[in-house]
Write an enzyme that holds these catalytic residues in place. Sequence first.
Site, PDB file in Angstrom:
ATOM      1  N   MET A 328     -10.178  48.553  63.197  1.00  0.00           N
ATOM      2  CA  MET A 328     -10.476  48.022  61.870  1.00  0.00           C
ATOM      3  C   MET A 328     -11.535  48.872  61.158  1.00  0.00           C
ATOM      4  O   MET A 328     -11.379  49.210  59.992  1.00  0.00           O
ATOM      5  CB  MET A 328     -10.953  46.569  61.972  1.00  0.00           C
ATOM      6  N   ASP A 347     -20.883  53.714  65.579  1.00  0.00           N
ATOM      7  CA  ASP A 347     -20.354  53.132  66.817  1.00  0.00           C
ATOM      8  C   ASP A 347     -21.401  53.344  67.908  1.00  0.00           C
ATOM      9  O   ASP A 347     -22.501  53.833  67.631  1.00  0.00           O
ATOM     10  CB  ASP A 347     -18.995  53.760  67.188  1.00  0.00           C
ATOM     11  N   VAL A 404     -17.320  45.079  65.007  1.00  0.00           N
ATOM     12  CA  VAL A 404     -17.422  45.343  66.454  1.00  0.00           C
ATOM     13  C   VAL A 404     -16.552  44.325  67.190  1.00  0.00           C
ATOM     14  O   VAL A 404     -15.858  43.523  66.562  1.00  0.00           O
ATOM     15  CB  VAL A 404     -18.892  45.278  66.952  1.00  0.00           C
ATOM     16  N   GLU A 406     -14.833  41.234  69.048  1.00  0.00           N
ATOM     17  CA  GLU A 406     -14.840  39.822  68.645  1.00  0.00           C
ATOM     18  C   GLU A 406     -15.624  39.005  69.674  1.00  0.00           C
ATOM     19  O   GLU A 406     -15.037  38.381  70.574  1.00  0.00           O
ATOM     20  CB  GLU A 406     -13.382  39.340  68.521  1.00  0.00           C
ATOM     21  N   LYS A 411     -22.116  39.938  68.157  1.00  0.00           N
ATOM     22  CA  LYS A 411     -22.237  39.950  66.694  1.00  0.00           C
ATOM     23  C   LYS A 411     -23.620  39.425  66.274  1.00  0.00           C
ATOM     24  O   LYS A 411     -24.232  39.946  65.339  1.00  0.00           O
ATOM     25  CB  LYS A 411     -21.095  39.158  66.053  1.00  0.00           C
ATOM     26  N   SER A 433     -12.122  37.863  62.955  1.00  0.00           N
ATOM     27  CA  SER A 433     -10.847  37.245  62.610  1.00  0.00           C
ATOM     28  C   SER A 433     -10.810  35.777  63.010  1.00  0.00           C
ATOM     29  O   SER A 433      -9.908  35.051  62.613  1.00  0.00           O
ATOM     30  CB  SER A 433      -9.687  38.008  63.249  1.00  0.00           C
ATOM     31  N   HIS A 454     -12.564  39.434  55.730  1.00  0.00           N
ATOM     32  CA  HIS A 454     -11.491  39.539  56.723  1.00  0.00           C
ATOM     33  C   HIS A 454     -10.411  40.495  56.218  1.00  0.00           C
ATOM     34  O   HIS A 454      -9.659  40.163  55.301  1.00  0.00           O
ATOM     35  CB  HIS A 454     -10.925  38.132  56.973  1.00  0.00           C
TER      36      HIS A 454
HETATM   37  P1  NAD Z   1     -11.744  47.577  68.416  1.00  0.00           P
HETATM   38  O1  NAD Z   1     -11.935  47.198  69.819  1.00  0.00           O
HETATM   39  O2  NAD Z   1     -10.646  48.505  68.057  1.00  0.00           O
HETATM   40  O3  NAD Z   1     -13.079  48.226  67.851  1.00  0.00           O
HETATM   41  C1  NAD Z   1     -14.347  47.716  68.048  1.00  0.00           C
HETATM   42  C2  NAD Z   1     -15.301  48.885  67.965  1.00  0.00           C
HETATM   43  O4  NAD Z   1     -16.618  48.371  67.959  1.00  0.00           O
HETATM   44  C3  NAD Z   1     -15.207  49.836  69.166  1.00  0.00           C
HETATM   45  O5  NAD Z   1     -15.035  51.160  68.693  1.00  0.00           O
HETATM   46  C4  NAD Z   1     -16.538  49.663  69.851  1.00  0.00           C
HETATM   47  O6  NAD Z   1     -17.002  50.844  70.479  1.00  0.00           O
HETATM   48  C5  NAD Z   1     -17.418  49.262  68.690  1.00  0.00           C
HETATM   49  N1  NAD Z   1     -18.639  48.613  69.098  1.00  0.00           N
HETATM   50  C6  NAD Z   1     -18.857  47.728  70.110  1.00  0.00           C
HETATM   51  N2  NAD Z   1     -20.167  47.407  70.177  1.00  0.00           N
HETATM   52  C7  NAD Z   1     -20.781  48.090  69.201  1.00  0.00           C
HETATM   53  C8  NAD Z   1     -22.107  48.198  68.780  1.00  0.00           C
HETATM   54  N3  NAD Z   1     -23.075  47.534  69.407  1.00  0.00           N
HETATM   55  N4  NAD Z   1     -22.408  48.992  67.742  1.00  0.00           N
HETATM   56  C9  NAD Z   1     -21.437  49.677  67.110  1.00  0.00           C
HETATM   57  N5  NAD Z   1     -20.153  49.638  67.474  1.00  0.00           N
HETATM   58  C10 NAD Z   1     -19.834  48.849  68.511  1.00  0.00           C
HETATM   59  O7  NAD Z   1     -11.616  46.216  67.621  1.00  0.00           O
HETATM   60  P2  NAD Z   1     -10.952  45.934  66.225  1.00  0.00           P
HETATM   61  O8  NAD Z   1      -9.531  45.565  66.429  1.00  0.00           O
HETATM   62  O9  NAD Z   1     -11.280  47.028  65.290  1.00  0.00           O
HETATM   63  O10 NAD Z   1     -11.688  44.610  65.779  1.00  0.00           O
HETATM   64  C11 NAD Z   1     -12.989  44.603  65.280  1.00  0.00           C
HETATM   65  C12 NAD Z   1     -13.273  43.285  64.621  1.00  0.00           C
HETATM   66  O11 NAD Z   1     -12.319  43.061  63.598  1.00  0.00           O
HETATM   67  C13 NAD Z   1     -13.178  42.088  65.538  1.00  0.00           C
HETATM   68  O12 NAD Z   1     -14.140  41.145  65.147  1.00  0.00           O
HETATM   69  C14 NAD Z   1     -11.786  41.559  65.268  1.00  0.00           C
HETATM   70  O13 NAD Z   1     -11.643  40.200  65.554  1.00  0.00           O
HETATM   71  C15 NAD Z   1     -11.661  41.828  63.801  1.00  0.00           C
HETATM   72  N6  NAD Z   1     -10.305  41.920  63.267  1.00  0.00           N
HETATM   73  C16 NAD Z   1      -9.335  42.566  63.961  1.00  0.00           C
HETATM   74  C17 NAD Z   1      -8.065  42.645  63.444  1.00  0.00           C
HETATM   75  C18 NAD Z   1      -6.991  43.394  64.164  1.00  0.00           C
HETATM   76  O14 NAD Z   1      -5.823  43.259  63.793  1.00  0.00           O
HETATM   77  N7  NAD Z   1      -7.306  44.183  65.149  1.00  0.00           N
HETATM   78  C19 NAD Z   1      -7.785  42.066  62.208  1.00  0.00           C
HETATM   79  C20 NAD Z   1      -8.805  41.429  61.511  1.00  0.00           C
HETATM   80  C21 NAD Z   1     -10.062  41.367  62.051  1.00  0.00           C
END
Ligand code: NAD
Length: 715
Positions: A328, A347, A404, A406, A411, A433, A454
């Site tokens: 995302m 990151d 980051v 979920e 968070k 999400s 979102h």
């Molecule tokens: P992801 O696992 O692809 O990415 C998360 C990233 O966060 C990773 O690169 C990780 O290294 C980084 N991270 C972890 N701890 C960190 C920190 N302390 N500082 C900086 N970076 C850090 O996950 P995603 O799919 O991108 O989802 C991220 C958020 O978006 C979640 O809350 C998820 O629920 C939400 N979301 C996801 C979707 C989806 O379809 N994947 C849709 C809407 C919302």
Amino acid sequence: MSVFKYEKDADGIVTVTMDMTGPVNAMNEEYRLAMDETIARLEAEQGLSGVVLASAKKVFFAGGDLNDLLAAQPGDEAAFMAEGERVKSGLRRLEKLPVPVVAAINGAALGGGFEIALACNYRVACDDRNVQLGLPEVSLGLLPGGGGVVRMVNLLGLEKALPYLLEGTRMDAAAALEAGLVHALVESQEQLVPAAKAWIVGQSDKADAGLQPWDRKGFRLPGGSVSSPQLAQLITVAPAMLRKKTRGLMPAPEVILDCAVEAARLDFDTALKIESRGLTWLAMTPVAKNMISTFFFAMNRVNRGGSRPPAVPPQSVTRVGVLGAGMMGQGIAYVSAMAGIEVVLKDISVEAAEKGKAYSEALLAKRVQRGKMTEEKKEQVLDLILPTASNDDLAGCDFIVEAVFENLSLKHKITRELEGQLAAGGVWGSNTSSLPITELAAASSKPENFIGVHFFSPVDKMPLVEIICGEKTSDETLARAYDYARQIKKTPIVVNDSLGFFTSRTFGTYLDEGVRMVKEGLHPVQVENMGKAVGMPVGPLAVYDEVSLELSIKAQATWEEMGELDKFGDGSVARDVINAMVGEHGRGGRHHGGGFYEYAADGSKAIWPGLLELYYQPGISVPEQDMRDRLLFRQVIEALRCLESGVLRTVDDGNIGSIMGIGAPPWTGGFIQFVNTYGVERFVHRCEDLAAAYGERFQPPAIARQKLAAGELFE
Ligand code: NAD
């Protein structure tokens, strides 16, 4: 004085400049009167050598008046058709003038505007960003009923015309030139009318230059007649191909195809009549009402700030921090940089952040490759993204989007650590999400500046942002989040905090009902097909695999921890299936080596045979209409519950959110609009029937009964 200015020059050329009351030129009664009067004057004009049709507005001509189209009801057919015929006869008389008529296209000419231009002998357009051409009627459940279908077929031939009519493609001036739909381009607005006049002056035989191809003796349809082998074959297979696409849910493309074939088969004037009948019929359908209401009116209201606090002055974001460069975060960085915003992409390591930036690089390289962007512009966009692992680089961001993992405590921790980096008055947005915003904001020292933003995956393609207000979110913060979403060219809907917000909560019912059907013993392929038959883009099991069964288990565990499991209904039936699938059979979803489906290396997929062994009972059957309604009504009912409980603040947000965020079938106009044309009373009764047969979850929401008692629609 007429709203069509009439000026004749020394060369005998009359320039008609359309300057109607209101911001745009549109096909309404004022147009019909002005056009009738102008044509009569042109027909009587002595020493006429040509006509230039121009516009005094920014838009050349905007098209049909959608308020009129929306108001037309069954029973109004004769009057509706008569008005359409009046417009058409005006355009027919225009193209039959014994002199050349030129459209000087200074701005958008879509729908009716393009139809007017097609009735001219020559089209010259200004090569600037404001010029857009095409016939997008199909996207509103309509057809181009001002001669658009018939003229396009006669101009290009059936095969070449069909994509423009069926897909409603919009073109810029250069693309229209290449397609042969305009004849010449000029660089500036000032050159437009002079260029049109110069072309007329250059025609030695004015009468000949004033003849449309289809009015010439011996005219033959480009691309061959309907009896040519190629067209005969096209006409045979096209309906089946179309049906496969529309699943029989969209009448407009079918009627367009019909009229286009008739246009290729019949004489010009008869074809025009058939086209009018087609539009009249379509305009009365619930599908057209739904699509016009939502895709045009609701969309405009939502994008013009329907849910934005009006008292807060607009503001733009200049420096955004994106936390987490995963799936995302990398997309959010890309769309922000594309909007010219500086991005700090953070990151846990520089490598991870750089990997996130590489995503933008790949998308931009594709644009360059396709000729949509220069190398120089690509570099400019990339230069805006700073990949980093350092907290200090976030200093001065006026907006931070957290994306980051979920995880509530992660968070919380990040909020405490980093919110101090925000510029004064800066806003913190979480892309969670599923976690409640109020709960996330508990870690913030300024919960009034905390909001949910979102996004949907993939961020660069999905047009929606669901903005979620926590209990303490201020109007200023909401306005800033709204403005940011518009800045990055997304459509924002605004909802109040609740488990799953609006989109995930509503969408969840589709998955739940699909899994319930499997558990009941129905064939999974049939379940999938019924989802598609109702117009959902994919079946519920396929979607479940994409979002992942594993993730669903994790989300449920979080809700359980919060004491909110089954808050909106009993999820235990589906939960049993998901737990067994993941826990006992290791089927976590597509990215976990397979779920309800098996995925082959060549990209194909098939239902996992184990699923049939586990649940399928050949003796069980449910009427298909019930299956379709169950899959649709669950979502409609949930959307209405969101409305009655205040999760949704407006009907518009519910409709736009369901179309753009959930993939609600376009023919419904969104899950709430669906009820308006299905009929509130019929809806309540159908819910009661489904509840009696399949369970309490189908009980009609109180708000539907209230609307029924008040005799109101959802508006
Ligand atoms: P992801 O696992 O692809 O990415 C998360 C990233 O966060 C990773 O690169 C990780 O290294 C980084 N991270 C972890 N701890 C960190 C920190 N302390 N500082 C900086 N970076 C850090 O996950 P995603 O799919 O991108 O989802 C991220 C958020 O978006 C979640 O809350 C998820 O629920 C939400 N979301 C996801 C979707 C989806 O379809 N994947 C849709 C809407 C919302």
